[in-house]
Design an enzyme around this catalytic site. Structure first.
Site, PDB file in Angstrom:
ATOM      1  N   ASP A 196      75.644 -23.308 171.587  1.00 36.21           N
ATOM      2  CA  ASP A 196      76.136 -22.520 171.190  1.00 36.21           C
ATOM      3  C   ASP A 196      77.027 -22.857 169.113  1.00 36.21           C
ATOM      4  O   ASP A 196      76.424 -22.889 168.635  1.00 36.21           O
ATOM      5  CB  ASP A 196      77.425 -21.235 171.672  1.00 36.21           C
ATOM      6  CG  ASP A 196      78.042 -22.139 172.741  1.00 36.21           C
ATOM      7  OD1 ASP A 196      78.397 -23.222 172.860  1.00 36.21           O
ATOM      8  OD2 ASP A 196      78.967 -21.614 173.676  1.00 36.21           O
ATOM      9  N   GLU A 335      82.976 -13.295 173.649  1.00 36.50           N
ATOM     10  CA  GLU A 335      81.989 -13.506 173.027  1.00 36.50           C
ATOM     11  C   GLU A 335      82.081 -11.785 172.559  1.00 36.50           C
ATOM     12  O   GLU A 335      81.335 -11.807 171.373  1.00 36.50           O
ATOM     13  CB  GLU A 335      80.822 -14.143 173.408  1.00 36.50           C
ATOM     14  CG  GLU A 335      81.357 -15.804 173.285  1.00 36.50           C
ATOM     15  CD  GLU A 335      82.216 -16.508 174.192  1.00 36.50           C
ATOM     16  OE1 GLU A 335      82.719 -15.255 175.014  1.00 36.50           O
ATOM     17  OE2 GLU A 335      82.751 -17.145 174.156  1.00 36.50           O
TER      18      GLU A 335
HETATM   19  C1  DMJ Z   1      86.511 -21.190 173.455  1.00 34.24           C
HETATM   20  O1  DMJ Z   1      86.954 -22.368 173.801  1.00 34.24           O
HETATM   21  C2  DMJ Z   1      85.418 -21.317 172.424  1.00 34.24           C
HETATM   22  O2  DMJ Z   1      84.805 -20.101 171.484  1.00 34.24           O
HETATM   23  C3  DMJ Z   1      83.911 -22.072 171.885  1.00 34.24           C
HETATM   24  O3  DMJ Z   1      82.668 -22.216 172.033  1.00 34.24           O
HETATM   25  C4  DMJ Z   1      83.128 -21.611 173.562  1.00 34.24           C
HETATM   26  N1  DMJ Z   1      83.651 -20.935 174.847  1.00 34.24           N
HETATM   27  C5  DMJ Z   1      84.976 -20.093 175.036  1.00 34.24           C
HETATM   28  C6  DMJ Z   1      85.284 -18.729 174.959  1.00 34.24           C
HETATM   29  O4  DMJ Z   1      84.287 -18.293 175.439  1.00 34.24           O
END
Ligand code: DMJ
Length: 446
Positions: A196, A335
């Site tokens: 991601d 998100e």
């Molecule tokens: C966060 O620590 C950050 O947004 C990361 O890039 C993805 N996971 C978590 C939140 O879901």
């Protein structure tokens, strides 16, 4: 104060990285919300007790960078207080050693911050998200100190990643990256965990440093094209981003992870900065068109349980959406509300719908994540979303990203203050860029 994570069911704390993570991840949220007393207490603690010499051996470099270094950078940017700069530098200096341990120049996923490891202790298998999400944080340390060594280290790693990506079909990467031979392996393509923020940061780094690094912009545009071609699908008036196994035969899975919902907001941010047809783009492949349809798909995920909370993973069928059994957990992830925040700011045709969706999600959080018998506002990760009301379990975890991101994006979604000169105000997206953990830093004008 000084512990890593709060356990909402017991009122005690969990030790994870050994750096007082929740405080560092919360500083800019406290500042934004005007929680002055809590901020002052945090500052006092940091001045007195924040050192990185008790960091747990083998800690995740990625988590320390995005949450702690990102948090310290933002606190400095928002207050100008030299304490935060000093702490950022202290932490960045300790992490720098990691960039010399592999041939790609990317740090191993875990580091023994205080000790030198033997060569055979260095883990060489990482993933693009962890290896490729340090740009903004280290380059910011260079910008605020005037010392280019932090940017230099992280740029070398990013060059290796971009080079490896250029030979991948349609600019898409898998979730396994070898830090020594600089190649991707495996066959699963997605935009969720382990991948991601690699895509997310390509465009944000391009914007944050004056839109000069053309390889980042080109890499982002190519990846978005690839994602549209292979991973997005239309279903019932909205769109989702699924997963594809690029083996033979290629297979597509109609499952979408909560994590993938960073993407609509990221597309809208790219459009705001002129990519993909810009903010007024209305063509089928224009970023804003796809961002609108994907935001709707992400909101649809909240209907996959009885509680208005999106699961970690949801499965989409013609008849509707359902939380995936075993992954019917809500970690208070950001998100979906992150997408709503960006869309509300950027989509001129959106009216009040993003705020309304955000309000519904917030009300569900208040109702179902509140730990029973505890003070109002003590919220927890919630399991068993597939069970009917009353059977939900609180797992006793409050991830620091809930404060750093989820509550911040919700707050900003409803914060009506106009940006005022001389104060942080509402963080205009023309002037600030958020790291992947929602820590804002100033955009450097070209
Ligand atoms: C966060 O620590 C950050 O947004 C990361 O890039 C993805 N996971 C978590 C939140 O879901």
């Amino acid at each position: 104060m000084g512990e890593d994570e709060f356990v909402p069911t017991t009122g005690k704390c969990d030790h994870w990285l050994g750096i007082g993570l929740t405080v560092l991840d919360s500083l800019d949220t406290l500042l934004l919300m005007g929680l002055t007393e809590e901020y002052e207490k945090s500052r006092e603690w940091a001045e007195r007790s924040l050192h990185f010499n008790n960091t747990v051996s083998g800690s995740s470099v990625f988590e320390i960078v995005i949450r702690a270094l990102g948090g310290l950078n933002s606190a400095y940017e928002m207050t100008g207080d030299a304490l935060w700069k000093e702490k950022s530098v202290e932490l960045a200096d300790l992490l720098l050693r990691g960039f010399n341990l592999t041939k790609t120049g990317c740090p191993p996923p875990q580091l023994h911050i205080e000790e030198d490891e033997d060569d055979d202790q260095v883990i060489e298998i990482s993933n693009p998200a962890e290896a490729g999400t340090m740009q903004l944080e280290f380059r910011t340390v260079s910008r605020i100190t005037g010392d280019g060594k932090y940017a230099k280290a992280v740029d070398r790693c990013m060059e290796s990643l971009i080079e490896a990506t250029e030979s991948e079909e349609d600019g898409l990467v898998t979730d396994t990256f070898n830090l020594n031979d600089g190649t991707f392996s495996g066959s699963i393509l997605s935009i969720a965990g382990k991948i991601d923020s690699f895509y997310e940061m390509l465009v944000k780094t391009w914007v944050a440093f004056g839109k000069k690094d053309e390889r980042y912009r080109i890499g982002y545009e190519r990846a978005v094209k690839g994602i549209f071609k292979h991973l997005t699908k239309e279903i019932g008036g909205y769109m989702i981003v699924g997963t594809m196994d690029r083996g033979r035969p290629k297979t597509f899975s109609w499952r979408m992870d909560h994590l993938a919902c960073f993407f609509p907001g990221n597309l809208a941010y790219a459009a705001l900065h002129g990519l993909g047809g810009g903010v007024n783009g209305s063509g089928e492949e224009d970023y804003m068109t796809v961002a609108r349809a994907l935001t709707k798909g992400c909101v649809e995920m909240t209907k996959g349980s009885h509680h208005g909370l999106a699961a970690e993973s949801s499965s989409f069928e013609r008849w509707g959406v359902k939380a995936v059994s075993g992954r019917d957990v809500n970690y208070l992830r950001p998100e979906i509300v992150e997408a709503l925040f960006y869309m509300d700011r950027i989509d001129k045709s959106g009216g009040t719908k993003y705020k309304e969706w955000g309000r519904d999600i917030w009300l569900s959080i208040r109702k179902f994540c509140q730990v029973r018998g505890k003070q109002d506002g003590i919220l927890s990760t919630t399991r068993n979303l597939l069970k009917p009301r009353g059977r939900l379990k609180h797992s006793g975890k409050l991830e620091s990203f809930a404060i750093a991101e989820t509550f911040k994006y919700l707050f900003l979604l409803f914060d009506g203050r106009a940006s005022e000169a001389g104060r942080v105000g509402r963080l205009s997206l023309d002037e600030w860029v958020f790291n992947t953990e929602a820590h804002p830093v100033r955009i450097m004008k070209g």
